[in-house]
Design a protein around this motif. Structure first.
Motif, short mmCIF file in Angstrom:
data_model
loop_
_atom_site.label_atom_id
_atom_site.label_comp_id
_atom_site.label_asym_id
_atom_site.label_seq_id
_atom_site.Cartn_x
_atom_site.Cartn_y
_atom_site.Cartn_z
N LYS A 339 0.82 -1.21 0.00
CA LYS A 339 0.00 0.00 0.00
C LYS A 339 0.85 1.26 0.00
CE LYS A 339 -4.15 -1.85 2.23
NZ LYS A 339 -5.04 -1.75 3.42
N ALA A 340 1.96 1.18 0.78
CA ALA A 340 2.85 2.36 0.82
C ALA A 340 3.49 2.59 -0.54
CB ALA A 340 3.92 2.16 1.89
N GLN A 341 3.91 1.54 -1.22
CA GLN A 341 4.50 1.66 -2.53
C GLN A 341 3.49 2.21 -3.54
OE1 GLN A 341 6.12 -2.12 -3.58
NE2 GLN A 341 7.82 -1.99 -2.06
N GLU A 342 2.25 1.68 -3.48
CA GLU A 342 1.21 2.17 -4.38
C GLU A 342 0.93 3.67 -4.13
OE1 GLU A 342 -1.25 -2.05 -4.78
OE2 GLU A 342 -2.17 -0.30 -3.78
N GLY A 343 0.97 4.10 -2.84
CA GLY A 343 0.74 5.53 -2.54
C GLY A 343 1.85 6.42 -3.07
N ASP A 344 3.10 5.96 -2.96
CA ASP A 344 4.23 6.72 -3.48
C ASP A 344 4.14 6.87 -5.00
OD1 ASP A 344 6.56 5.23 -1.07
OD2 ASP A 344 5.16 6.95 -0.89
N ASP A 346 1.43 6.84 -6.84
CA ASP A 346 0.34 7.77 -7.16
C ASP A 346 0.78 9.23 -6.94
OD1 ASP A 346 -1.25 5.60 -7.78
OD2 ASP A 346 -2.23 5.53 -5.78
N ASP A 347 1.57 9.46 -5.88
CA ASP A 347 2.04 10.82 -5.62
C ASP A 347 2.95 11.31 -6.74
OD1 ASP A 347 0.60 10.84 -3.29
OD2 ASP A 347 2.32 10.28 -2.01
N LYS A 348 3.84 10.44 -7.20
CA LYS A 348 4.76 10.82 -8.28
C LYS A 348 3.99 11.15 -9.55
CE LYS A 348 8.77 8.24 -6.62
NZ LYS A 348 9.71 7.14 -6.91
N LYS A 349 2.98 10.37 -9.86
CA LYS A 349 2.19 10.63 -11.08
C LYS A 349 1.46 11.97 -11.00
CE LYS A 349 1.33 5.81 -12.36
NZ LYS A 349 0.32 4.76 -12.54
N SER A 350 0.92 12.22 -9.81
CA SER A 350 0.17 13.49 -9.66
C SER A 350 1.12 14.70 -9.77
CB SER A 350 -0.54 13.53 -8.31
OG SER A 350 0.39 13.42 -7.26
N LYS A 354 1.04 17.81 -12.60
CA LYS A 354 1.00 19.23 -12.25
C LYS A 354 2.10 19.99 -12.97
CE LYS A 354 -1.08 18.70 -7.70
NZ LYS A 354 -0.90 18.84 -6.25
N LYS A 355 3.29 19.43 -13.09
CA LYS A 355 4.39 20.10 -13.78
C LYS A 355 4.09 20.32 -15.26
CE LYS A 355 8.11 18.68 -10.68
NZ LYS A 355 9.35 17.94 -10.55
N SER A 356 3.50 19.31 -15.83
CA SER A 356 3.19 19.41 -17.25
C SER A 356 2.05 20.40 -17.49
CB SER A 356 2.85 18.06 -17.83
OG SER A 356 1.72 17.52 -17.14
#
Length: 356
Positions: A339-344, A346-350, A354-356
């Motif tokens: 779950k922690a890996q999946e959360g990390d 998702d954060d990177k994708k978001s 935002k940068k793009s």
């Protein structure tokens, strides 16, 4: 002169008695009187013997038997058969219904012995007279008392055969048991007890533990010589030895003299109060019970084996439970990590969006 005058007077009295037809009384006993007195004495002896013990139990039986004589007696078959008959003495033989006391008049029924096949024993048919002591139920005998106890009286018949009279066949309404002095009794003392035992042992009667006496007169049970007449109510045969069971009751075969076993009524125990069906115990309590069992020194081997089996089972159950608990913890940890890996991710994708 006086002597001649006395003889002359005696002759005159004899002549006078003869003329009168009167016989002169004689001071000598007649032969008939002597014989009558002798017969009376003999009859008294016979009666005394009968009152002490009857001889109806003794009988002579003509018996026949087939014996196998060992080859060591091949040169003397009669000696071998007599030795084999000697081995039957003082033993109860069911075929003769009594104890063999003696044998006599040995006779071979065949002129020759038989040897079968390769067996070296000579088979002979013989006949002999056997003197047998064969008491029957209901017969009256007499024996000498040699032991008294509150439960029974022990006797010896002909100084050889044992007789036991149980308490319920003793007339307890007339007789009671009187305990003898103890060796350490200060009232009588050890010396007096020893003297009593010595005197009673000389008579062939042991009364150190007590005796049966009449309730009113205090006289001992039996006659002056210690003999007691009884009725045979049973025979006990063990290891070819015969012993009798007697009774001194006036009606020995009455059902009232049969001991009745006590009747016990079984009560149904309360199930809830005695022990519950199931007992829930924690592992800690089980471990404490196992440790207490190890401390017991005088433990039965089977109980020890059962305890060891229970201990091994409990240990295996604990190991299995620990393994299951460790597996559950490992699954939870892996689930949290995933779950922690999946959360990390998702954060990177978001962030990228935002940068793009």
């Amino acid at each position: 002169m006086s002597q001649q005058a006395g003889e002359h007077k005696g002759k005159k009295r004899k002549h006078a008695a003869a003329e009168a037809g009167v016989a002169e009384p004689s001071t000598k006993r007649s032969k008939k009187d002597k014989d009558a007195k002798r017969l009376a004495k003999e009859q008294a002896k016979v009666d005394k013997g009968k009152s002490r013990a009857t001889d109806d139990a003794f009988r002579v039986v003509r018996a026949s038997l087939t014996v196998s004589v060992p080859p060591v007696f091949a040169a003397d078959l009669r000696g071998g058969v007599e030795e084999m008959l000697d081995s039957m003495l003082m033993r109860y033989i069911p075929a003769l219904q009594g104890v063999v006391l003696a044998h006599d008049r040995l006779e071979f029924l065949d002129k020759s012995a038989t040897i079968k096949a390769d067996c070296p024993f000579a088979i002979c048919k013989v006949a002999f007279d056997a003197t047998v002591w064969s008491p029957q139920v209901g017969m009256k005998l007499a024996g000498k008392i040699n032991l008294c106890s509150p439960d029974h009286i022990s006797l010896l018949v002909h100084r050889t055969f044992n007789v036991s009279i149980p308490r319920h066949h003793i007339t307890t309404d007339e007789y009671e048991f009187e305990y003898g002095p103890a060796e350490n009794d200060p009232e009588f003392g050890a010396n007096e007890a020893a003297e009593n035992q010595t005197a009673e042992g000389a008579e062939g009667q042991v009364e150190g533990g007590g005796r049966w006496v009449h309730k009113l007169t205090g006289t001992k049970l039996g006659d002056a010589e210690g003999y007691l007449e009884f009725t045979v109510i049973g025979l006990t045969i063990a290891n070819q030895m015969l012993s009798l069971v007697g009774s001194i009751q006036p009606d020995p075969f009455s059902p009232t003299h049969v001991p009745v076993a006590p009747v016990t009524t079984a009560t149904k125990p309360a199930k809830a109060a005695s022990r519950p069906d199931t007992v829930m115990m924690s592992e800690k309590e089980v471990d404490e019970m196992i440790e207490e069992g190890e401390d017991s020194e005088d433990e039965d081997p089977f109980q020890k084996l059962g305890r060891m089996a229970d201990e091994a089972e409990a240990k295996e159950r604990r190991a299995r439970e620990e393994a299951e608990e460790a597996a559950r913890k490992e699954k939870k940890r892996k689930r949290r990590e995933s779950k922690a890996q999946e959360g990390d991710a998702d954060d990177k994708k978001s962030k990228k969006k935002k940068k793009s």
